[in-house]
Design an enzyme around this catalytic site. Structure first.
Site, mmCIF file in Angstrom:
data_model
loop_
_atom_site.group_PDB
_atom_site.id
_atom_site.type_symbol
_atom_site.label_atom_id
_atom_site.label_comp_id
_atom_site.label_asym_id
_atom_site.label_seq_id
_atom_site.Cartn_x
_atom_site.Cartn_y
_atom_site.Cartn_z
ATOM 1 N N ASP A 147 -7.654 1.480 2.182
ATOM 2 C CA ASP A 147 -7.244 2.466 3.271
ATOM 3 C C ASP A 147 -8.253 3.626 3.484
ATOM 4 O OD1 ASP A 147 -5.904 3.318 5.233
ATOM 5 O OD2 ASP A 147 -4.144 4.544 4.470
ATOM 6 N N ASP A 186 1.259 5.029 -0.402
ATOM 7 C CA ASP A 186 0.258 6.489 -0.366
ATOM 8 C C ASP A 186 1.117 7.482 -1.188
ATOM 9 O OD1 ASP A 186 -1.576 6.076 1.852
ATOM 10 O OD2 ASP A 186 0.354 5.761 3.037
ATOM 11 N N HIS A 222 0.880 -1.033 0.038
ATOM 12 C CA HIS A 222 0.014 -0.008 -0.065
ATOM 13 C C HIS A 222 0.785 1.186 0.238
ATOM 14 C CE1 HIS A 222 -3.197 2.682 0.725
ATOM 15 N NE2 HIS A 222 -2.804 3.140 1.839
ATOM 16 N N HIS A 263 -6.055 9.745 -0.562
ATOM 17 C CA HIS A 263 -6.577 9.653 0.626
ATOM 18 C C HIS A 263 -5.958 10.404 1.748
ATOM 19 C CE1 HIS A 263 -4.489 5.893 0.629
ATOM 20 N NE2 HIS A 263 -4.351 5.858 1.733
#
Ligand SMILES: *[C@@H]1O[C@H](CO)[C@@H](O)[C@H](O)[C@H]1NC(C)=O
Ligand SMILES: *[C@@H]1O[C@H](CO)[C@@H](O)[C@H](O)[C@H]1NC(C)=O
Ligand SMILES: *[C@@H]1O[C@H](CO)[C@@H](O)[C@H](O)[C@H]1NC(C)=O
Ligand SMILES: [Zn+2]
Length: 980
Positions: free
Chosen positions: A170, A48, A46, A414
């Site tokens: 997420d 970001d 994951h 996000h």
């Protein structure tokens, strides 16, 4: 060095291998076993696009003291591990990072990666530029960022790279519109991992972690399989083999520490727990987490062993079968399982991780950044359309437009538009977006020089008009041309405000006709902003009417007595609250406002044939436990002031009440002649540092809303909210009764009884609620503690976090009679607020009377409810056109129109229809259909959806009738037009 040599060897080996018959997609999925629990092991990372570190710091592995993370190494090592064994799989999610990595690779590496993609070993999942938030984003920008990501994948790899599954693991709550957009892009399903803890607990009990989301009340086909992961995406229950983790490796050698037996026992025990909560014989176990796989051979070496030893037990009768897989392959197996699933019709807001943590603060966190993102979209749509009209083609122009597209994709992340990033990262987002806007503004300038009669015009954009600052007019607005660009389909009239000195001006349109104007003083609180230059203190106001492009000429004049026409009006203060009268009335032919001179507050609103007492005020929650993510109320909200200082300016075009609530909150209430909405321009900050506060505004009416209110979903359809209630479970209201009732308001919130509705439209995302009948509340600004319990890292956020920031924005109030189609005016207002005229400034001396303005296609032929959602250059000889019927099934109707004229106007030779993202022919769209409980018998064969209408496909030799387009309420259709 040794490692490097090995890598090369493997590469050559891979390239030398004869290309196998390319099988990707579901055909490349691993074999599964009937009568076994099939464990789909999904390796993932994951990554970001900015959070504790900036995008580039994450990519390069810079500043590892903040967080150990380097995406370039992740992709490098994953690729070299995938090559070693065709059974290994990996999903790549964030296309922004992948595209950056791809650009730096050699041709050899690129060939290897293409092979991995073509064989389904490296699978793109989600595939958008970033993993977007779902609360604060507008659908316009979500569609754009999927278009950008999927286009990169399509152009680089072709159809094998097409993602089929959404992966929103997420984001902090999930919107219905996101699910609807997935369906419209042809996705087969989506997975995520955050849900209200009580909702999740209930779903665990009744096996409803997976469901069919009926994601639109208007669109019949927007049904999407939606799955919640069994545990949080980073939780691997003792099986994190990553270099960042400390779980035991699998030790299978001749060693005292050999742990195969216990490790396999533990894993099977975990798989059994998971399997008990799902309906088919398949389960998905993701192995990964934030920035994992930086040293991927550690992960794969151990996963290989895990698979080997778990499956070895089958010889002894074990019913567990484990293999490398992907979310797409898992979903494919589930689809073949022919089960029924419960349905879901609302959304997953607000998200509560425990009874005291409702993640509703981020709906408002960093309000200035949330507004700046909207400015980015405004310039992006402006530059896209102008680039099409002017046929801009240079490499620089393409690069500049792409850059803004990409940065807007990053802004949807996000941890970007949510305002939950570290201060330094927020500053970096500002830098990126500012640079990108400047680049795109250059394209707009280039285009306007071709399209208007100002071939040498400056076409300056003033990015600080929100504080009435513009370098172009600061010395004098004498002989200035304001060129207005209207991104909407239809000709509209809007008021334009230009910062000027207190002088007399004359405004004329392109035909030399005089346009009424007024000079209005700017609120002193704005003039006093310490970073503002204060070279001008007034604004020139006039009403402009624009189809696509129109210019207005502003000229300084000497006041001439007795010549009424040439006398521009200057507004002077007419009332203060020292006056004798107890009320102040401001009135246009459409709206009457009554202000109470004692309290200084709005008291009554009269419009659309209705009269309603509406009091508006500001309030604060003093909080200790709030953070950038959650809003945690410690004491009840306190209303700020009932002693508001007033100044009233009453003109012919505009009437304004300037209110001062305290030293750090002020507001201008404004009504314009001929405009059927009331504007509230608030200015808040810096919030005093004495203790953390969340600042809200409340509109209190007598409308008996009975606990019900409505909020939009990402700026499209509305969702009905009932105070203290949820669709599927009983929320825990004990600790946070207010925060538990907060919902994202991306564009509007309203309430109604059987006669009236009170609507608020906003200019950026905010959190909102209705805690009392007749009352609407919006959170406008926050100054919250830097620490965040949600994260264990104590120094996660800088202490100076946005504290000193001043936020300035607008709300719009509409009081409307309750009638079926009355909402249309609200929807039209919403579009105007989202995409108003963009103002470009030039000197009048640059006007060249011999240069003819280029004719543009006329979009006025589109029905009034049709929005020109996107018009952009797609490839060198292609243009993307997206049209939307923005009324829903209650407000609007099916509309039909013909786009032949627009097609010709754009120089089209061929047109084809695609899925919503523009990258897949609509005729090829085929997506999974699942059976919803209570909707008849389950089919005996796997079912699919295809496009509900025949895809438009035509060329210029065909009859005009071939170009007819029908749009159901809320339907969006996307076309690629090939040009001459
Ligand atoms: C299968 O069972 C036999 C006999 O109990 C045992 O020796 C062997 O290790 C088992 N194999 C696995 C893979 O557990
Ligand atoms: C801004 O300039 C005007 C005109 O010179 C002056 O009257 C006013 O006090 C100034 N305001 C501030 C805050 O400096
Ligand atoms: C959802 O399921 C319920 C019960 O199974 C059913 O009554 C309802 O009509 C379904 N709603 C939709 C939108 O499918
Ligand atoms: Zn994240």
């Amino acid at each position: 060095m040794k490692y490097f040599a090995f890598f090369l060897f493997v590469l050559l080996f891979a390239v030398d291998t004869k290309p196998t018959e390319a099988v990707c997609g579901y055909e490349s999925c691993p074999e599964t076993k009937p009568n076994f629990v099939n464990i789909h092991l999904v390796p993932h990372s994951h990554d970001d696009a900015g959070w504790l570190k900036t995008v580039d710091q994450y990519f390069y592995g810079h500043k590892n003291n903040i967080q150990h993370a380097g995406v370039q190494y992740i992709i490098d090592t994953v690729v070299s591990e995938l090559i070693k064994d065709p059974k290994r799989r990996f999903i790549q999610v964030e296309t922004s990072f992948f595209a950056k990595w791809w650009k730096q690779q050699s041709e050899t590496v690129k060939q290897v990666v293409k092979k991995l993609v073509n064989e389904g070993r490296l699978e793109f999942t989600n595939g958008a530029w970033s993993m977007n938030d779902e609360a604060a984003v507008n659908y316009h920008s979500v569609i754009d960022q999927f278009t950008v990501g999927l286009k990169f994948l399509d152009e680089t790899f072709g159809a094998c790279a097409r993602p089929r599954v959404g992966w929103q693991i997420d984001p902090f709550g999930h919107s219905r519109e996101q699910a609807s957009l997935y369906a419209q892009m042809g996705y087969d399903g989506e997975f995520f991992s955050r849900m209200d803890h009580k909702d999740k607990a209930r779903r665990m009990e009744d096996l409803s972690l997976e469901m069919i989301w009926d994601a639109s009340e208007s669109l019949s086909d927007a049904k999407l399989f939606t799955g919640l992961l069994y545990s949080s995406y980073w939780e691997t229950s003792g099986f994190c083999f990553d270099v960042l983790c400390r779980d035991d490796p699998i030790i299978d050698g001749d060693s005292y520490d050999n742990n195969v037996q216990t490790r396999v026992d533990d894993f099977i025990a975990y798989a059994a727990k998971v399997a008990a909560k799902f309906r088919t014989t398949h389960i998905m176990i993701p192995l990964g987490g934030d920035f994992q796989y930086e040293d991927a051979h550690i992960n794969y070496k151990n996963m290989d062993k895990l698979i080997k030893y778990v499956n070895a037990r089958q010889a002894n009768g074990s019913h567990y079968n484990i293999f490398y897989s992907t979310p797409g392959c898992y979903l494919n197996s589930v689809h073949k399982g022919l089960q029924s699933y419960p349905n879901k019709t609302q959304d997953f807001f607000p998200y509560a991780s425990d009874s005291n943590s409702f993640w509703t603060g981020y709906y408002t966190s960093r309000p200035t950044q949330k507004r700046f993102e909207r400015d980015g979209n405004h310039m992006l749509q402006t530059a896209k359309q102008l680039s099409v009209f002017a046929d801009l083609k240079s490499e620089q122009q393409k690069e500049d437009l792409d850059y803004l597209r990409q940065i807007m994709g990053v802004m949807q992340n996000h941890a970007a538009i949510t305002g939950t990033e570290k201060q330094a990262v927020s500053n970096d987002y500002d830098r990126l977006l500012y640079d990108a806007i400047i680049g795109a503004a250059r394209n707009a300038q280039d285009a306007l020089r071709v399209l208007t009669n100002l071939p040498d015009g400056e076409f300056e954009s003033c990015l600080q008009l929100n504080i009435s600052e513009c370098a172009f007019t600061q010395d004098s607005a004498d002989n200035v041309v304001v060129t207005l660009f209207n991104p909407l389909a239809h000709t509209t009239s809007q008021y334009v405000r230009v910062p000027v000195k207190e002088e007399n001006y004359q405004v004329t349109d392109e035909k030399g006709r005089l346009v009424a104007s007024e000079v209005v003083p700017v609120a002193w609180q704005v003039l006093a902003l310490r970073f503002r230059k204060n070279t001008t203190q007034h604004e020139l106001v006039f009403k402009a009417s624009v189809n696509k492009i129109a210019s207005y000429h502003i000229k300084k004049v000497v006041r001439r007595k007795g010549n009424a026409i040439f006398r521009p009006k200057r507004l002077k203060k007419v009332v203060t609250n020292n006056d004798e009268e107890s009320e102040t009335v401001l009135q246009t032919s459409l709206i009457k406002l009554v202000i109470d001179n004692n309290s200084g507050l709005l008291k009554t609103v009269e419009m659309n044939g209705l009269v309603e007492d509406i009091e508006q005020n500001f309030g604060v929650y003093n909080t200790k436990g709030s953070c950038l993510y959650s809003f945690r109320e410690d004491e009840p909200m306190s209303v700020l002031s009932n002693d508001v200082k007033l100044a009233v300016y009453d003109g012919d075009l505009v009437k304004e009440v300037h209110q001062e609530f305290n030293e750090w909150i002020s507001q201008v209430i404004r009504i314009y002649k001929g405009v059927n909405r009331v504007e509230f321009e608030w200015l808040i900050g810096p919030i005093p540092q004495t203790n953390p506060k969340e600042v809200i505004t409340v509109f209190d009416s007598g409308i008996s809303s009975e606990g019900t209110f409505y909020t939009d979903s990402n700026g499209r359809e509305t969702i009905k909210r009932e105070r203290d209630k949820r669709e599927d479970f009983t929320p825990d209201l004990e600790n946070q009764p207010t925060s538990a009732n907060y919902y994202p308001v991306t564009s509007r919130i309203y309430l109604q009884d059987n006669r009236k509705r009170m609507v608020l439209l906003n200019d950026r995302s905010q959190g909102g609620t209705s805690m009392n009948d007749g009352e609407l509340e919006l959170m406008l600004h926050r100054s919250v503690l830097s620490t965040n319990e949600v994260q264990s890292v104590a120094d996660l956020f800088d202490s100076d976090l946005d504290q000193g920031r001043i936020a300035h924005g607008k709300l719009f109030l509409i009081l409307n009679a309750l009638a079926k189609k009355n909402t249309v005016v609200e929807r039209l207002s919403e579009k105007e607020i989202h995409l108003p005229f963009w103002k470009f400034f030039s000197s009048y001396s640059k006007v060249n009377r011999n240069a003819a303005a280029k004719p543009l296609p006329d979009f006025n032929l589109l029905p009034k409810s049709v929005h020109l959602l996107t018009l952009e250059p797609f490839t060198d000889d292609e243009v993307l056109l997206r049209v939307e019927n923005f009324l829903d099934h209650i407000e609007g109707n099916v509309v039909s129109f013909n786009i032949r004229q627009i097609f010709d106007g754009l120089g089209g030779v061929e047109i084809r229809e695609t899925t919503l993202d523009g990258n897949m022919p609509l005729s090829e769209m085929k997506r999974f259909k699942f059976h919803a409980e209570g909707s008849g018998a389950v089919s005996t064969e796997a079912e699919f959806y295809t496009a509900a209408h025949k895809a438009l496909s035509a060329d210029s030799s065909m009859e005009a009738s071939e170009f007819s387009v029908t749009l159901n309420p809320m339907q969006i259709r996307t076309f690629i037009i090939r040009k001459k």
